[in-house]
Scaffold this motif. Structure first.
Motif, PDB file in Angstrom:
ATOM      1  N   LEU A 189    -114.403  21.421 -93.702  1.00  0.00           N
ATOM      2  CA  LEU A 189    -113.140  21.723 -93.023  1.00  0.00           C
ATOM      3  C   LEU A 189    -113.350  22.668 -91.843  1.00  0.00           C
ATOM      4  N   ALA A 190    -114.258  23.643 -91.994  1.00  0.00           N
ATOM      5  CA  ALA A 190    -114.562  24.552 -90.883  1.00  0.00           C
ATOM      6  C   ALA A 190    -115.196  23.781 -89.722  1.00  0.00           C
ATOM      7  N   ALA A 191    -116.105  22.869 -90.048  1.00  0.00           N
ATOM      8  CA  ALA A 191    -116.729  22.058 -88.997  1.00  0.00           C
ATOM      9  C   ALA A 191    -115.694  21.174 -88.305  1.00  0.00           C
ATOM     10  N   ALA A 192    -114.771  20.612 -89.082  1.00  0.00           N
ATOM     11  CA  ALA A 192    -113.718  19.782 -88.498  1.00  0.00           C
ATOM     12  C   ALA A 192    -112.822  20.604 -87.576  1.00  0.00           C
ATOM     13  N   SER A 193    -112.530  21.836 -87.948  1.00  0.00           N
ATOM     14  CA  SER A 193    -111.683  22.663 -87.085  1.00  0.00           C
ATOM     15  C   SER A 193    -112.408  23.021 -85.789  1.00  0.00           C
ATOM     16  N   MET A 194    -113.715  23.095 -85.803  1.00  0.00           N
ATOM     17  CA  MET A 194    -114.472  23.392 -84.585  1.00  0.00           C
ATOM     18  C   MET A 194    -114.469  22.221 -83.601  1.00  0.00           C
ATOM     19  N   LEU A 195    -114.144  21.026 -84.082  1.00  0.00           N
ATOM     20  CA  LEU A 195    -114.038  19.880 -83.169  1.00  0.00           C
ATOM     21  C   LEU A 195    -112.959  20.106 -82.120  1.00  0.00           C
ATOM     22  N   PHE A 196    -111.959  20.910 -82.448  1.00  0.00           N
ATOM     23  CA  PHE A 196    -110.882  21.163 -81.499  1.00  0.00           C
ATOM     24  C   PHE A 196    -111.309  22.111 -80.385  1.00  0.00           C
ATOM     25  N   ALA A 197    -112.528  22.601 -80.438  1.00  0.00           N
ATOM     26  CA  ALA A 197    -113.064  23.437 -79.358  1.00  0.00           C
ATOM     27  C   ALA A 197    -113.893  22.614 -78.376  1.00  0.00           C
ATOM     28  N   THR A 198    -113.992  21.308 -78.588  1.00  0.00           N
ATOM     29  CA  THR A 198    -114.861  20.476 -77.768  1.00  0.00           C
ATOM     30  C   THR A 198    -114.215  19.774 -76.574  1.00  0.00           C
ATOM     31  N   PRO A 199    -112.881  19.769 -76.426  1.00  0.00           N
ATOM     32  CA  PRO A 199    -112.317  19.070 -75.259  1.00  0.00           C
ATOM     33  C   PRO A 199    -112.879  19.614 -73.947  1.00  0.00           C
ATOM     34  N   ARG A 200    -113.090  18.682 -73.002  1.00  0.00           N
ATOM     35  CA  ARG A 200    -113.696  19.055 -71.721  1.00  0.00           C
ATOM     36  C   ARG A 200    -113.200  18.108 -70.633  1.00  0.00           C
ATOM     37  N   VAL A 201    -113.085  18.643 -69.432  1.00  0.00           N
ATOM     38  CA  VAL A 201    -112.753  17.843 -68.256  1.00  0.00           C
ATOM     39  C   VAL A 201    -113.770  18.168 -67.181  1.00  0.00           C
ATOM     40  N   ARG A 202    -114.412  17.124 -66.649  1.00  0.00           N
ATOM     41  CA  ARG A 202    -115.338  17.284 -65.527  1.00  0.00           C
ATOM     42  C   ARG A 202    -114.911  16.308 -64.438  1.00  0.00           C
ATOM     43  N   ALA A 203    -114.784  16.833 -63.247  1.00  0.00           N
ATOM     44  CA  ALA A 203    -114.325  15.981 -62.147  1.00  0.00           C
ATOM     45  C   ALA A 203    -115.191  16.202 -60.920  1.00  0.00           C
ATOM     46  N   ASP A 204    -115.348  15.138 -60.156  1.00  0.00           N
ATOM     47  CA  ASP A 204    -116.042  15.219 -58.871  1.00  0.00           C
ATOM     48  C   ASP A 204    -115.370  14.229 -57.931  1.00  0.00           C
ATOM     49  N   ALA A 205    -115.975  13.980 -56.804  1.00  0.00           N
ATOM     50  CA  ALA A 205    -115.367  13.102 -55.800  1.00  0.00           C
ATOM     51  C   ALA A 205    -115.231  11.659 -56.288  1.00  0.00           C
ATOM     52  N   ASP A 206    -116.066  11.250 -57.242  1.00  0.00           N
ATOM     53  CA  ASP A 206    -116.035   9.870 -57.727  1.00  0.00           C
ATOM     54  C   ASP A 206    -114.974   9.617 -58.790  1.00  0.00           C
ATOM     55  N   GLY A 207    -114.678  10.633 -59.601  1.00  0.00           N
ATOM     56  CA  GLY A 207    -113.722  10.421 -60.679  1.00  0.00           C
ATOM     57  C   GLY A 207    -113.662  11.601 -61.617  1.00  0.00           C
ATOM     58  N   ILE A 208    -113.097  11.355 -62.768  1.00  0.00           N
ATOM     59  CA  ILE A 208    -112.893  12.408 -63.751  1.00  0.00           C
ATOM     60  C   ILE A 208    -113.360  11.920 -65.119  1.00  0.00           C
ATOM     61  N   GLU A 209    -114.096  12.785 -65.796  1.00  0.00           N
ATOM     62  CA  GLU A 209    -114.574  12.495 -67.144  1.00  0.00           C
ATOM     63  C   GLU A 209    -113.822  13.411 -68.101  1.00  0.00           C
ATOM     64  N   VAL A 210    -113.185  12.810 -69.099  1.00  0.00           N
ATOM     65  CA  VAL A 210    -112.358  13.553 -70.042  1.00  0.00           C
ATOM     66  C   VAL A 210    -112.914  13.347 -71.445  1.00  0.00           C
ATOM     67  N   ARG A 211    -113.134  14.452 -72.144  1.00  0.00           N
ATOM     68  CA  ARG A 211    -113.509  14.359 -73.564  1.00  0.00           C
ATOM     69  C   ARG A 211    -112.461  15.119 -74.359  1.00  0.00           C
ATOM     70  N   ASN A 212    -111.701  14.388 -75.163  1.00  0.00           N
ATOM     71  CA  ASN A 212    -110.744  14.972 -76.094  1.00  0.00           C
ATOM     72  C   ASN A 212    -111.331  14.853 -77.490  1.00  0.00           C
ATOM     73  N   VAL A 213    -111.282  15.878 -78.247  1.00  0.00           N
ATOM     74  CA  VAL A 213    -111.842  16.020 -79.593  1.00  0.00           C
ATOM     75  C   VAL A 213    -113.080  15.149 -79.829  1.00  0.00           C
ATOM     76  N   LEU A 214    -112.950  13.861 -80.041  1.00  0.00           N
ATOM     77  CA  LEU A 214    -114.123  13.013 -80.308  1.00  0.00           C
ATOM     78  C   LEU A 214    -114.369  11.944 -79.248  1.00  0.00           C
ATOM     79  N   ILE A 215    -113.332  11.531 -78.553  1.00  0.00           N
ATOM     80  CA  ILE A 215    -113.432  10.385 -77.659  1.00  0.00           C
ATOM     81  C   ILE A 215    -113.471  10.837 -76.208  1.00  0.00           C
TER      82      ILE A 215
END
Length: 133
Positions: A44-70
């Motif tokens: 359960l602790a490991a599962a709760s840490m998944l919510f710390a993984t969202p990320r957004v990276r963007a550059d001139a070509d586009g945007i890469e989005v990582r929400n929880v797992l996908i």
């Protein structure tokens, strides 16, 4: 917040695992039950840490989005806009056909930091669209 929740879960499950042997419920708990209880706490602790993984990276070509797992990558020409609707918890990408994709990494609780992130994404989006004309 995810780390705090993970620590609380670990502590609670550790305490329950230790107290499990001494309870007078009529059930017999063994060492394996205590280990299993700690294992559940760790999962359960490991599962709760998944919510710390969202990320957004963007550059001139586009945007890469990582929400929880996908994660997904969008070209700027596939994105109609970047919005942060009133009352929403997080920003989102406006896509064709009235669809949107949430950006969990840009949350309302981040206040000014979220505003700056949305503005930066809008600048990149505008530059990409201007370059296509």
């Amino acid at each position: 917040m995810s780390a705090v929740v993970a620590v609380v879960l670990l502590v609670v499950f550790a305490v329950v695992a230790v107290l499990l042997r001494g309870s007078d419920t009529g059930a017999i708990f063994r060492l394996s039950d205590q280990i299993a209880m700690m294992g559940v706490g760790v999962l359960l602790a490991a599962a709760s840490m998944l919510f710390a993984t969202p990320r957004v990276r963007a550059d001139a070509d586009g945007i890469e989005v990582r929400n929880v797992l996908i994660g997904r990558k969008f070209g700027w020409l596939d994105v109609l806009g970047v919005s942060f609707p009133d009352g929403a918890s997080f920003a989102r990408l406006e896509l064709p056909e009235d669809e949107y994709y949430g950006l969990l990494a840009i949350q309302a609780v981040d206040r000014e930091r979220a505003v700056e992130a949305v503005r930066a994404l809008r600048r990149l989006h505008k530059q990409a669209w201007a370059g296509q004309r």
